[in-house]
Enzyme design. Structure first.
Site, PDB file in Angstrom:
ATOM      1  N   MET A  30      -6.212 -36.560  -0.339  1.00 39.00           N
ATOM      2  CA  MET A  30      -7.049 -36.230  -1.537  1.00 39.00           C
ATOM      3  C   MET A  30      -6.363 -34.831  -2.022  1.00 39.00           C
ATOM      4  O   MET A  30      -7.034 -34.153  -2.836  1.00 39.00           O
ATOM      5  CB  MET A  30      -8.421 -35.717  -1.189  1.00 39.00           C
ATOM      6  CG  MET A  30      -9.182 -37.379  -0.952  1.00 39.00           C
ATOM      7  SD  MET A  30     -10.992 -37.295  -1.552  1.00 39.00           S
ATOM      8  CE  MET A  30     -11.676 -35.802  -0.244  1.00 39.00           C
ATOM      9  N   GLY A  36      -1.721 -30.602   8.501  1.00 37.29           N
ATOM     10  CA  GLY A  36      -2.475 -31.929   9.067  1.00 37.29           C
ATOM     11  C   GLY A  36      -1.699 -33.130   8.378  1.00 37.29           C
ATOM     12  O   GLY A  36      -1.054 -34.112   8.863  1.00 37.29           O
ATOM     13  N   HIS A  37      -1.960 -33.018   6.985  1.00 39.21           N
ATOM     14  CA  HIS A  37      -1.283 -34.052   6.153  1.00 39.21           C
ATOM     15  C   HIS A  37       0.182 -33.936   6.580  1.00 39.21           C
ATOM     16  O   HIS A  37       0.987 -35.035   6.430  1.00 39.21           O
ATOM     17  CB  HIS A  37      -1.326 -33.572   4.558  1.00 39.21           C
ATOM     18  CG  HIS A  37      -2.713 -33.685   4.145  1.00 39.21           C
ATOM     19  ND1 HIS A  37      -3.239 -32.363   3.908  1.00 39.21           N
ATOM     20  CD2 HIS A  37      -3.671 -34.414   4.095  1.00 39.21           C
ATOM     21  CE1 HIS A  37      -4.736 -32.453   3.617  1.00 39.21           C
ATOM     22  NE2 HIS A  37      -4.857 -33.784   3.689  1.00 39.21           N
ATOM     23  N   LYS A 149      -8.614 -36.832  13.031  1.00 42.39           N
ATOM     24  CA  LYS A 149      -9.758 -35.777  12.540  1.00 42.39           C
ATOM     25  C   LYS A 149     -10.617 -36.455  11.698  1.00 42.39           C
ATOM     26  O   LYS A 149     -11.960 -35.905  12.094  1.00 42.39           O
ATOM     27  CB  LYS A 149      -8.960 -34.759  11.735  1.00 42.39           C
ATOM     28  CG  LYS A 149      -9.945 -34.339  10.369  1.00 42.39           C
ATOM     29  CD  LYS A 149     -10.283 -33.155  10.890  1.00 42.39           C
ATOM     30  CE  LYS A 149     -11.058 -32.163   9.775  1.00 42.39           C
ATOM     31  NZ  LYS A 149     -11.524 -32.923   8.583  1.00 42.39           N
ATOM     32  N   ASP A 150     -10.767 -37.582  11.010  1.00 43.91           N
ATOM     33  CA  ASP A 150     -11.735 -38.124  10.476  1.00 43.91           C
ATOM     34  C   ASP A 150     -12.056 -39.528  11.197  1.00 43.91           C
ATOM     35  O   ASP A 150     -11.580 -40.581  10.749  1.00 43.91           O
ATOM     36  CB  ASP A 150     -11.499 -38.691   9.042  1.00 43.91           C
ATOM     37  CG  ASP A 150     -11.373 -37.206   8.152  1.00 43.91           C
ATOM     38  OD1 ASP A 150     -12.320 -36.543   8.067  1.00 43.91           O
ATOM     39  OD2 ASP A 150     -10.159 -36.776   7.924  1.00 43.91           O
TER      40      ASP A 150
HETATM   41  P1  AMP Z   1      -7.814 -35.650   3.089  1.00 41.96           P
HETATM   42  O1  AMP Z   1      -6.805 -35.440   2.240  1.00 41.96           O
HETATM   43  O2  AMP Z   1      -8.915 -34.892   3.665  1.00 41.96           O
HETATM   44  O3  AMP Z   1      -8.688 -37.108   2.617  1.00 41.96           O
HETATM   45  O4  AMP Z   1      -7.006 -36.549   4.382  1.00 41.96           O
HETATM   46  C1  AMP Z   1      -5.978 -37.296   4.209  1.00 41.96           C
HETATM   47  C2  AMP Z   1      -5.534 -37.937   5.482  1.00 41.96           C
HETATM   48  O5  AMP Z   1      -5.064 -36.644   6.209  1.00 41.96           O
HETATM   49  C3  AMP Z   1      -6.535 -38.534   6.197  1.00 41.96           C
HETATM   50  O6  AMP Z   1      -6.423 -39.554   6.925  1.00 41.96           O
HETATM   51  C4  AMP Z   1      -7.303 -37.230   7.165  1.00 41.96           C
HETATM   52  O7  AMP Z   1      -7.858 -37.817   8.362  1.00 41.96           O
HETATM   53  C5  AMP Z   1      -5.785 -36.715   7.615  1.00 41.96           C
HETATM   54  N1  AMP Z   1      -6.088 -35.196   7.965  1.00 41.96           N
HETATM   55  C6  AMP Z   1      -6.837 -34.530   7.319  1.00 41.96           C
HETATM   56  N2  AMP Z   1      -6.899 -33.212   8.378  1.00 41.96           N
HETATM   57  C7  AMP Z   1      -6.105 -33.541   9.397  1.00 41.96           C
HETATM   58  C8  AMP Z   1      -5.577 -32.755  10.689  1.00 41.96           C
HETATM   59  N3  AMP Z   1      -6.086 -31.673  10.605  1.00 41.96           N
HETATM   60  N4  AMP Z   1      -4.931 -33.575  11.487  1.00 41.96           N
HETATM   61  C9  AMP Z   1      -4.542 -34.785  11.131  1.00 41.96           C
HETATM   62  N5  AMP Z   1      -4.717 -35.528  10.193  1.00 41.96           N
HETATM   63  C10 AMP Z   1      -5.553 -34.925   9.211  1.00 41.96           C
END
Ligand code: AMP
Length: 296
Positions: A30, A36-37, A149-150
């Site tokens: 998103m 992390g990303h 993380k999720d």
């Molecule tokens: P989001 O942008 O929050 O929807 O996250 C996109 C992807 O990045 C999802 O698969 C999340 O689980 C992963 N993600 C977010 N934060 C982390 C983190 N700290 N470590 C590993 N993966 C992450």
């Protein structure tokens, strides 16, 4: 690096690369990209010939009182990070491209959506399941990366991909953390300095639960109480849930046999923090014979 806005152009690009025998790695996000990303993108870069990162704040996974309008948006910065990481395509559709007027279809994964995040956010996972189905159908990746993380989301995506025969392999990447254990999240920017200091309490509680398991505790409720006591020591944190669960079904465990996932969500101020730990314990039947002999 290309930025693609339309679904037709995204599908055409993937089709062309597949025809040329190029493997496609995919990281759905998103935006508001952080380390992390970046770890997921690097894993994709290593494993596949071409990498697609999608950046789309999916409106249908937010509830009416949630933070959709104030979710951080920074496409320029995100594109720079992607370029620096050697990403081939940033797929950044707008709302109408993903949900044109008249679209109706919603994907649900009922059992895995019911508890935990699903309880706190009733339509969240049908929004996630729907967008992931659409993105995997458009991008047609050989492999996609999701973050541990999720955890519940990753479990649901695995189930969804299996049930609907969606494209490619799903890889779940370990959680990337700050030095004090706080899981990186786009929402961490909302924490004040005092809240930021308190935030690692969730990770510490999960670690305490994992330590209890490793030192022989097996009763789920007892381990849960231990984690609850730890978070309660932090006056500005409130618990949404802390749970000791089966790593596949995510149902709470009365007794841990060999593996458990410790799931947690807390609120600090207006910010909701999520985290989890997957713990494998040695069962007595698997204990090497020599260890038994030594303890006599
Ligand atoms: P989001 O942008 O929050 O929807 O996250 C996109 C992807 O990045 C999802 O698969 C999340 O689980 C992963 N993600 C977010 N934060 C982390 C983190 N700290 N470590 C590993 N993966 C992450």
């Amino acid at each position: 690096m290309k930025t693609i806005r339309s679904t037709a152009a995204m599908a055409a690009w993937s089709k062309r690369l597949h025809r040329e025998g190029v493997t496609i790695g995919f990281v759905p996000t998103m935006g508001a990209l952080h380390a992390g990303h970046r770890a997921l993108i690097r894993a994709a870069r290593l494993a596949c010939d071409a990498v697609v990162v999608s950046i789309f704040v999916n409106p249908i996974q937010f509830g009416p009182t949630e933070d959709l309008s104030k979710y951080p948006r920074q496409l320029g910065l995100d594109r720079s990070l992607c370029r620096a990481e050697g990403v081939d395509v940033v797929f950044a559709p707008n709302r109408d491209a993903m949900y044109p007027p008249g679209s109706q279809t919603i994907v649900t994964v009922p059992a895995l959506s019911r508890r935990w995040e699903g309880e706190a956010r009733p339509h969240h996972f049908q929004g996630v399941a729907t967008i992931v189905t659409k993105l995997l159908s458009l991008v047609q990746p050989d492999t996609s990366w999701f973050g541990q993380k999720d955890y519940q989301q990753a479990a649901l995506v695995r189930q969804l991909a299996t049930d609907l025969n969606l494209s490619g392999r799903i890889i779940v990447h370990p959680t990337v953390r700050e030095a004090d254990g706080l899981a990186l999240s786009s929402r961490n920017v909302y924490l004040s300095a005092q809240q930021r200091q308190a935030a690692p309490v969730l990770f510490r509680a999960l670690q305490a639960g994992a330590a209890a398991l490793r030192s022989g505790a097996r009763k789920g409720p007892q381990i849960r109480r231990h984690m609850v006591r730890l978070v309660a020591q932090e006056p500005i944190a409130t618990i949404d849930y802390l749970a000791v669960c089966d790593p596949r079904s995510l149902e709470p465990l009365a007794t841990v046999q060999s593996q458990a996932v410790l799931l947690g969500a807390i609120r600090i101020g207006g910010v909701r923090l999520l985290d989890n730990l997957l713990v494998t314990v040695r069962t007595s039947s698997r204990r090497p014979r020599t260890a038994l002999h030594e303890s006599r």
